[in-house]
Structures are given as structure tokens and as C-alpha cells.
Design an enzyme around this catalytic site. Structure first.
Site, short mmCIF file in Angstrom:
data_model
loop_
_atom_site.label_atom_id
_atom_site.label_comp_id
_atom_site.label_asym_id
_atom_site.label_seq_id
_atom_site.Cartn_x
_atom_site.Cartn_y
_atom_site.Cartn_z
N GLN A 55 83.56 -2.05 -52.75
CA GLN A 55 83.34 -1.72 -54.15
C GLN A 55 81.85 -1.59 -54.45
O GLN A 55 81.10 -2.53 -54.23
CB GLN A 55 83.95 -2.83 -55.01
N GLY A 56 81.42 -0.44 -54.93
CA GLY A 56 80.01 -0.24 -55.27
C GLY A 56 79.79 -0.34 -56.76
O GLY A 56 79.91 0.67 -57.47
N TYR A 57 79.48 -1.52 -57.24
CA TYR A 57 79.29 -1.74 -58.68
C TYR A 57 77.86 -2.16 -58.99
O TYR A 57 77.06 -1.41 -59.49
CB TYR A 57 80.27 -2.81 -59.18
N SER A 58 77.53 -3.44 -58.68
CA SER A 58 76.24 -4.00 -59.09
C SER A 58 75.08 -3.28 -58.43
O SER A 58 75.19 -2.75 -57.31
CB SER A 58 76.16 -5.47 -58.69
N SER A 68 80.60 -6.22 -51.38
CA SER A 68 81.33 -7.09 -50.45
C SER A 68 81.76 -6.32 -49.21
O SER A 68 82.41 -5.28 -49.33
CB SER A 68 82.58 -7.66 -51.13
N GLU A 94 89.74 -7.71 -60.69
CA GLU A 94 88.85 -8.54 -59.89
C GLU A 94 88.79 -9.95 -60.46
O GLU A 94 88.82 -10.94 -59.74
CB GLU A 94 87.44 -7.92 -59.84
N GLU A 113 78.78 -16.89 -68.50
CA GLU A 113 78.15 -16.64 -69.81
C GLU A 113 78.59 -15.30 -70.39
O GLU A 113 78.84 -15.19 -71.59
CB GLU A 113 76.61 -16.68 -69.66
#
Lengths: 393, 379
Positions: free
Chosen positions: A131-134, A166, A249, A377
């Protein structure tokens, strides 16, 4: 006999005949979880056998439609299958981001061609996804992501960097959030694309964590290529898909909070002893263990209630918004207690006496649970604004 | 069993919420308190509640009740907790009817349960003797005498004591203090010779009293069940009581929380509504999470009573401990987030804090039940 009874009987017989003995032992470590792929990591040859046999029946993903490689089972049958697998202690044959994350997104947002191309290999464990997110400057503020995809006529050209990807070094394909438009708000102009990791423009570099393991990577795209047919949904619809996927997720991560295990109270008695009435000798530790067990019980009841509310047609209530926050905090508490109860034996980093640092490494890894997939948060911000109706600052 | 209310229970919840907000609200509690004449509740409102079947909600149909089970009663108790409703729902319905059904013989059940269900009789339970809740510590003496029993001792924290026509009295007929064997239960009329009821003015403004038993002579048929063998059935009653008071704490906590959220959305300081401050938002959201857990565990516990679950004690103690913890936080945060106005008698939020502490204490507080939860868990 009802149809379900027949199904149970046949399932039981088939599992007895086909589940290899080695696959009926408990999962002891990450290596015991089979994730498939073009270059699969095989800890035991029966992992491959078991996955192939189950995939043939569509039972690696029993609730997906048959035409996409799933089992086409209804929820009652899936439950029976799960129960029968539990009965003999059978492991799940395949566990992957393709199943838990990309699949649900494709089923909802993908077109027919994409489903037929990508879902069956997920079911057979042939393709491993990441998964390419952050990105370095888009963590909690994910929508600020800057990785670009440029329209080159018959393909998209990708440039930029992802982080916390990941298993990017082991994955065959990536589902990736990219910016295709810079003119609107930051949420607009994000698109959801699939492309191959095995190409010259892609580099994945593992990041070593405080726990010593390297499950995450920095991933660099330098003129990488995504095929046009692999844009999922409309151009600019990526944020909607991303949010949908994030809920999957978060559910997966919150599941850690319900991990069963040996009773902490009994483990503590082995270390500290009990008084004549059977109470753990250290009263302060005892209270913290009891409070943890209590919250775990109430958290599980909440997962059960929310599931039952959905099944009874009441829809997904606001309680689901606390799962990620609460489940990960619980998991961190459990790991803190494990370290406290284990004492010196829990602090060892390597060697047989310390089980190669299993306790302390798990403790260290758990700190990431309330950061990855949306920090605690951020989760509390979401509850305050969306559920409690408190205004923006 | 699925962990949701069924249609019947959902309708009951709605009608209880509407009725109590109108006729047995916080305003009524305040009015009773300010009148200061010791009236426990409005008898006309109680008759209406009985008319709707609430007084017999968990009593089996064979004894004139509705037979809705404890999940039904819990739904009503939760709403009563939200409205701080003064009524004998706790004393007579949750405690006495449960005790009579669990401990009484056929004759006692036939005599009392239909009368409680109809709202004609008010019975209360006399259990606690010291400042602390400690059931095995029962010390009020019961000695056999000719054709009956003589009771001697003092009970405190007896709910609606001045309004009750009779008490279920837990006494020690044999064994030592601290032992669960040797405990007996008696049904004693409030006007029996030697029974003195004195009012206690408690912080929550609900009626409560000390009942003194001085050489109280009762006939043999006052004994409930076998002499000295009340414990197993009594323990189940105590578990049910703990769960019932948890349902009240749930309603109270949710109401205090919702009132506080409404206040955060409207109160302005520094030129903006205070609910926009992240320092308050995160506390509110974390409390919301705890309240969702509280909802789930209360429903699970109520269903466990009705299902005849054989580890009721574990879930009962888990539930009361959790609800004591959550109610403490919810009531404290309610006052703190209201700021100065939360400290005034004129504003209602303080009444929730006061009632919370009494409900937390009743039938075992956080420390009692967390300790029991751990013991039952084997550590």
C-alpha cells in the site's frame, strides 16, 4: 438435515482429508503466516500445498464472489467454515493486503475488467500487494501527499516518494495514492492507481525499526509507469477510495486489541506468587491487570454489539469510530504488562533464553499501533468532530 | 443471542424515555428535595408507572408480572438513571421482587409478587450493616425461638425505608461473620414490634434509612427458604442488583455527557465556542469511547441474567466495576467542563455527580467489584 448441516458435514470431511497436519499447529510467529506472491516466503512446504487446495475451492477468500476466485459463500456458510477450521486448529491458508485491503476497494470501486484481472491472483496467492499511502510530509495529514502521476498519453508516469510502505521490498504490485491535479483543494486531485513494483523506476529500501525488524520501506518512484487501465475509479476520486480503505485497515489493526493469550493474571502469579486467598501478591500490578482484562472484555462486547447492529439492519453506528483508537491502546497496555510481568526475562534482545527477544520486540513494535493507519490523536479528532459535533478550531 | 435490543425492548425504551422526562424528571427530584418533607417519590406517578407494567416488568407472568425479563427492566432503569427519577423501581422492583422470587417459598411469592407488580406493595431489602458493602459480613442475628425467630441488629442504606411495608432482611442464623454459610433471609413487616426506621438524609436526596431490629419476633413462616442456606440464591440476587444499578449508572453517565457536549457547543470564551479546543475535544472523545464500552457490557450483562448464564458473577462484577469507573469520569468531567456554573446548586449537573456516587456505592463499588473480578479470574 438442513442445507447448512450438510454443508458442515461435507466441509468437515473435506478439511479432515485436505488440511496437512503441519497446518493444524498454532501460528507461533510472523513466518507462520503465509502471504503468497511471485517470490513467496515459505517457512514450511505445506503452506503452499494448503493454500493451493483451499484456493481451488475459493476458500482462501470464502465470502468473495466465485467469478473472482472467491468461494461465493453466504455469511452463515462462512461462519460454518470458520468454525470447522477452528475445530481442527487449521491455520488461515493465506493472509495478505490483497485480501484485507485492496480486494474490498476493488469490489466497491473497480470496473469489471480490473476485478477479473486482479482479484483471482489475490485469491490464489500469486500476487502480493503493498500500500502506497504515507509520504515523508504526509503522515497524519495524508491528503497533503505530493507523489505525482503525469498523463503520458497511453500510460501515467509516477514520480515521488512513499514511506512506511509495508513489505514494499517483498511485494509484486502496489496500490498507490498519487496526485493527478494540483488546482483544487488538497483532497481533490488525488487518484488511486495500481502498478508493478518490478520495474526499473521503483526502489524499495527497508527501514529498521526500534524492534529490530524491517516490515516497512521507503519507496522511491523515478519515472515509474502505471498502465491506464489500472486507474481505479475516476480521476480525482482517490481520496474517497482511500478513506474507505482506511476503515478496513483500522479494523484490521484494532483487531490486535482482541488477541487472546494466556491469562496475564495467571502468568503474574507464576512470577510473583499468590497470597493464601489466591490473590496475586503484588496488589498494584493486580489492579492494572484486572483493569486491562475488564476493558478487553468490554471492548470485545462492543465489537460484538456493533457487528450485531449491522446484521440487524441498524447500520454501522458511531461506536465503530473508536475501534482503532481503543484496540491499539489496549494492545499497548497488554505489551506493557507483559514486560512488567516477565521482568529480566522479558528484557532480553536475543538468544534462546530470551526467545530471541520476542516479548520486548513485540512491546516495541506495539508502540507503532497507535501511530500507523491514523494516530490515536487523529482518531480522537475524528470522533470529536464527526460523532460529537464539536466545531473546528 | 444477538447483542441488540429487540423491537419490544426498543419500544419500551422510547416510551420510558418520554414518560420519565415528562413526569419523573430531574426537576421533580429537585422539587421533592426542596420541599424537605421526606417524601420519596410522587405516588400518583408511581401508580402510572405500575399501570404501564413497569413494577412487574421482570416478574414472571405467573405472579402477575409482565415477564419481560431483566433486559426489559434494565432498559427502564437506564432511562430512570438519565432522569434521576425518584421511584421505587430500585427498592421494590430491582431488589425486593428479585429477592422474593429467588429466595421465597411459593406462599411468599403469591403473597408479595403480584402486589409489587401492581404497585400496591412496596418492599425493600435490608442487607448492608456497616459503612462498607460486605455481604458475607452479615451480622444481624436470627435465633430460633419456640415457634418462630428473633431478629436483632441494625441495617443501613435501606432504600425507600420509610415508605416500605415490609423488608427482606438478611440475617445470620449460624456460622461466623465472614462466612457465606449460615445466612438466612426473612420477610418482616415494617410495623412489626421492635422495628424502628430512621431517615438518613443522603447526598443524592433520595429516600434512604437505617432500620433497627430490636428483639423482633417473627413467625416461622417469615423465613425464606432453608435456614442458613440463603447464600447461593442471594449471591445471584446481588449480581442482578449490581447489574441493575450499572444500567442506572449508564443512563446517568450518558445524560451527563450529552448535557456537557451541548454546553461545549454553545459556551464561548476567548471569542469562540470552547468545544473547538482540542484539549477538551480529546477528553470528550476518549470519554465517548468509554461510554460505548459501558453500553455494550451493560447489555451483555442484562442478557446474561435472562439467559441463566452460569458465570453471572464474573460479568456482574466486570459490569459494575466498569460502570463505576466510567460514571466517576463522566460525572467529574461534566462538572469540570461546565466550569463555575457546574459548581452551583441552581444548575442540574451537580445532581448527577451526587447520584453517581450513591449508585457507585450501592451493591459494591469499583474496588469491591474489580477485586472480585480478579479473584473470579483466578488471580
Amino acid at each position: 438435515m438442513t442445507d447448512l448441516d450438510t454443508f458442515r458435514q461435507e466441509t468437515r470431511e473435506w478439511l479432515e482429508a485436505n488440511c496437512p497436519e503441519a497446518m493444524r499447529t498454532p501460528v507461533a510467529s510472523f513466518e507462520d503466516i503465509y502471504t503468497g506472491g511471485r517470490r513467496p516466503e515459505v517457512a514450511h512446504p505445506d503452506q503452499v500445498v494448503w493454500c493451493e487446495r483451499m484456493a481451488e475451492r475459493g476458500w482462501t477468500v470464502p465470502h468473495w464472489p466465485r467469478e473472482y476466485g472467491g468461494g461465493g459463500l453466504g455469511s452463515a456458510e462462512v461462519k460454518v467454515l470458520r468454525e470447522e477450521m477452528e475445530r481442527i486448529g487449521a491455520r488461515r491458508p493465506l493472509d495478505s493486503f490483497g485480501i484485507s485491503m485492496l480486494g474490498p476497494a476493488l469490489l466497491k470501486f473497480g470496473n469489471e475488467e480490473q476485478k477479473r484481472e486482479h482479484l483471482p491472483p489475490i485469491c490464489r496467492g500469486e500476487i502480493r500487494w503493498c500500500q502506497g499511502y504515507s509520504e515523508p510530509n504526509a503522515g497524519s495529514d495524508l491528503a497533503s501527499l505530493q507523489t505525482r502521476a503525469e498523463d503520458k498519453g497511453d500510460y501515467y508516469e509516477i514520480n515521488g516518494q512513499k514511506v512506511w510502505t509495508s513489505y514494499a521490498d517483498k511485494a509484486d504490485m502496489i496500490f498507490c495514492l498519487v496526485r493527478t491535479d494540483n488546482t483544487g483543494t488538497k483532497h481533490e486531485g488525488i487518484s488511486f492507481m495500481l502498478f508493478d513494483m518490478d520495474q526499473p523506476g521503483v526502489t524499495a529500501r527497508p527501514i529498521k525499526l526500534i524492534s529490530g525488524s524491517s516490515p516497512f520501506c521507503e519507496t522511491f518512484f523515478d519515472n515509474a509507469r502505471a498502465e491506464k487501465r489500472n486507474l481505479v475509479g475516476e480521476l480525482g476520486q482517490g481520496w474517497t477510495i482511500a478513506k474507505y480503505l482506511l476503515t478496513h485497515e483500522r479494523e484490521m489493526i484494532s483487531g490486535f486489541g482482541t488477541a487472546p493469550g494466556k491469562s496475564l493474571g495467571k502468568a503474574a502469579i507464576e512470577e510473583f506468587g499468590a497470597d493464601e486467598s489466591g490473590r496475586l501478591r503484588n496488589g498494584m500490578l493486580r489492579q492494572e491487570i484486572a483493569q486491562y482484562q475488564l476493558d478487553t472484555l468490554a471492548f470485545r462486547a462492543t465489537m460484538e454489539r456493533v457487528g450485531d447492529e449491522v446484521k440487524s439492519g441498524q447500520g454501522l453506528g458511531p461506536a465503530s469510530s473508536i475501534f482503532k483508537y481503543y484496540g491499539t491502546e489496549l494492545n499497548k497496555r497488554r505489551n506493557e504488562l507483559n514486560v512488567a510481568i516477565g521482568g529480566e526475562a522479558a528484557l532480553g534482545w536475543s538468544g534462546a533464553r530470551y526467545d530471541d527477544g520476542a516479548v520486548v520486540r513485540s512491546f516495541l513494535r506495539s508502540k507503532g499501533n497507535s501511530i500507523e493507519g491514523g494516530t490515536s490523536e487523529v482518531q480522537l479528532n475524528i470522533v470529536a468532530k464527526r460523532v460529537l459535533g464539536l466545531p473546528d478550531a | 443471542m444477538t447483542l441488540v435490543l429487540n423491537e419490544e425492548q426498543l419500544m419500551l425504551k422510547e416510551s420510558a424515555a418520554g414518560f420519565l422526562a415528562e413526569k419523573a424528571s430531574v426537576a421533580q427530584l429537585r422539587a421533592l428535595r426542596d420541599a424537605g418533607d421526606g417524601t420519596a417519590f410522587d405516588p400518583a406517578v408511581w401508580q402510572e408507572m405500575a399501570g404501564m407494567g413497569w413494577a412487574g416488568i421482570a416478574i414472571p407472568e405467573a405472579y402477575g408480572g409482565l415477564g419481560y425479563g431483566y433486559t426489559g427492566l434494565g432498559v427502564v432503569l437506564e432511562q430512570a438513571g438519565r432522569n434521576l427519577s425518584p421511584s421505587p423501581l430500585e427498592s421494590s422492583v430491582l431488589l425486593a421482587a428479585t429477592a422474593i422470587e429467588a429466595l421465597g417459598n411459593e406462599e411468599q411469592k403469591n403473597q408479595w409478587l403480584p402486589a409489587i407488580a401492581g404497585g400496591e406493595a412496596l418492599v425493600s431489602v435490608a442487607l448492608q450493616e456497616t459503612a462498607q458493602y460486605d455481604p458475607p459480613g452479615i451480622n444481624l442475628s436470627a435465633s430460633q425461638d419456640l415457634d418462630g425467630w428473633v431478629l436483632g441488629g441494625t441495617k443501613r442504606m435501606v432504600l425507600d425505608a420509610l415508605s416500605a411495608q415490609a423488608f427482606v432482611v438478611l440475617a445470620r442464623s449460624s456460622g461466623a461473620v465472614g462466612e457465606v454459610g449460615g445466612i438466612s433471609a426473612f420477610l418482616v413487616p415494617a410495623d412489626a414490634e421492635g422495628v424502628t426506621v430512621s431517615p438518613c438524609d443522603m447526598v443524592d436526596s433520595r429516600q434512604c434509612g437505617v432500620v433497627d431490629f430490636s428483639q423482633v419476633r417473627v413467625s416461622a413462616d417469615a423465613l425464606m427458604g432453608e435456614a442458613g442456606a440463603a447464600w447461593p440464591a442471594l449471591e445471584r440476587c446481588l449480581d442482578i442488583a449490581a447489574i441493575g444499578f450499572s444500567a442506572q449508572l449508564l443512563g446517568l453517565s450518558l445524560e451527563a455527557f450529552e448535557r456537557t457536549m451541548a454546553y461545549l457547543r454553545e459556551r464561548k470564551q476567548f471569542g469562540r465556542v470552547i468545544g473547538s479546543f482540542q484539549g477538551l475535544q480529546h477528553r470528550a472523545a476518549a470519554l465517548f469511547a468509554e461510554l460505548e464500552l459501558a453500553r455494550s457490557i451493560v447489555l451483555k450483562a442484562l442478557q446474561a441474567i435472562d439467559a441463566g448464564n452460569d458465570n453471572l458473577s464474573l460479568i456482574a462484577s466486570a459490569t459494575k466495576a466498569k460502570l463505576c469507573e466510567v460514571a466517576r469520569t463522566a460525572s467529574n468531567e461534566a462538572v469540570q467542563m461546565h466550569g463555575g456554573i457546574g459548581m452551583t446548586d441552581e444548575y442540574d449537573i451537580g445532581l448527577f455527580l451526587k447520584r453517581a456516587r450513591v449508585l457507585q456505592h450501592l451493591f459494591g463499588d469499583y474496588y469491591f467489584h474489580l477485586d472480585r473480578f480478579a479473584r473470579l479470574g483466578g488471580y
